[in-house]
Design an enzyme around this catalytic site. Structure first.
Site, PDB file in Angstrom:
ATOM      1  N   CYS A  64       0.905  -1.184   0.000  1.00 51.38           N
ATOM      2  CA  CYS A  64       0.056  -0.086  -0.020  1.00 51.38           C
ATOM      3  C   CYS A  64       0.835   1.243   0.074  1.00 51.38           C
ATOM      4  O   CYS A  64       1.622   1.574   0.990  1.00 51.38           O
ATOM      5  CB  CYS A  64      -1.137  -0.179   1.194  1.00 51.38           C
ATOM      6  SG  CYS A  64      -1.706   1.540   1.346  1.00 51.38           S
ATOM      7  N   CYS A  67       0.028   3.824   2.641  1.00 48.32           N
ATOM      8  CA  CYS A  67       0.323   3.497   3.948  1.00 48.32           C
ATOM      9  C   CYS A  67       1.879   3.420   4.187  1.00 48.32           C
ATOM     10  O   CYS A  67       2.409   4.068   5.387  1.00 48.32           O
ATOM     11  CB  CYS A  67       0.264   1.842   4.183  1.00 48.32           C
ATOM     12  SG  CYS A  67      -1.640   1.250   3.982  1.00 48.32           S
TER      13      CYS A  67
END
Length: 141
Positions: A64, A67
């Protein structure tokens, strides 16, 4: 001579730094506030739901992109607010926990207090917004 020795002893005693007493905690429950900890399904309950202080949980995945950008902002904010702990959960490795908390998008950041989710946000946030979120929950301690 005894007078000088007594005077020297008294003056050195007065120069000693004051003793500071450290706050003691139960040995089995170390204080983890201000730190970032990677949790697993075995450690999640003790770190989050049974914590005696506010905990910020970062649900993330290695693949991600947002993230990877949000993680350092959270770590920095929590390090500056020693009343909270940041617990990171990799949802790919801990699917049961992600399912339990209904994590549908990444990154998801949840604030826990007394074992319950009290606040959360999904997606990337700016540094000041992350700082404000962490400070808000640090003030609950």
């Amino acid at each position: 001579m005894n007078v000088l020795r007594t005077a020297a002893t008294k003056s050195t005693r007065q120069c000693k730094p004051p003793i500071t007493l450290a706050r003691s905690f139960h040995v089995a429950q170390p204080r983890l506030t201000g730190k970032t900890i990677e949790a697993t399904k075995e450690t999640f309950d003790s770190l989050v739901t049974k914590a005696d202080h506010p905990v910020i949980v970062d649900f993330y995945a290695d693949w991600c992109g947002p993230c990877k950008m949000l993680g350092p902002l959270l770590t920095k904010s929590v390090a500056g607010n020693p009343k909270v702990t940041l617990v990171k959960i990799n949802v790919d490795d801990n699917q049961e926990i992600a399912s339990k908390f209904k994590i549908a998008a990444l990154p998801t950041v949840s604030a826990f207090n007394n074992g319950e989710v009290v606040d959360s946000f999904v997606g990337m946030r700016s540094g000041p917004m992350v700082e404000q979120f962490v400070k808000k929950h640090a003030d609950l301690a």
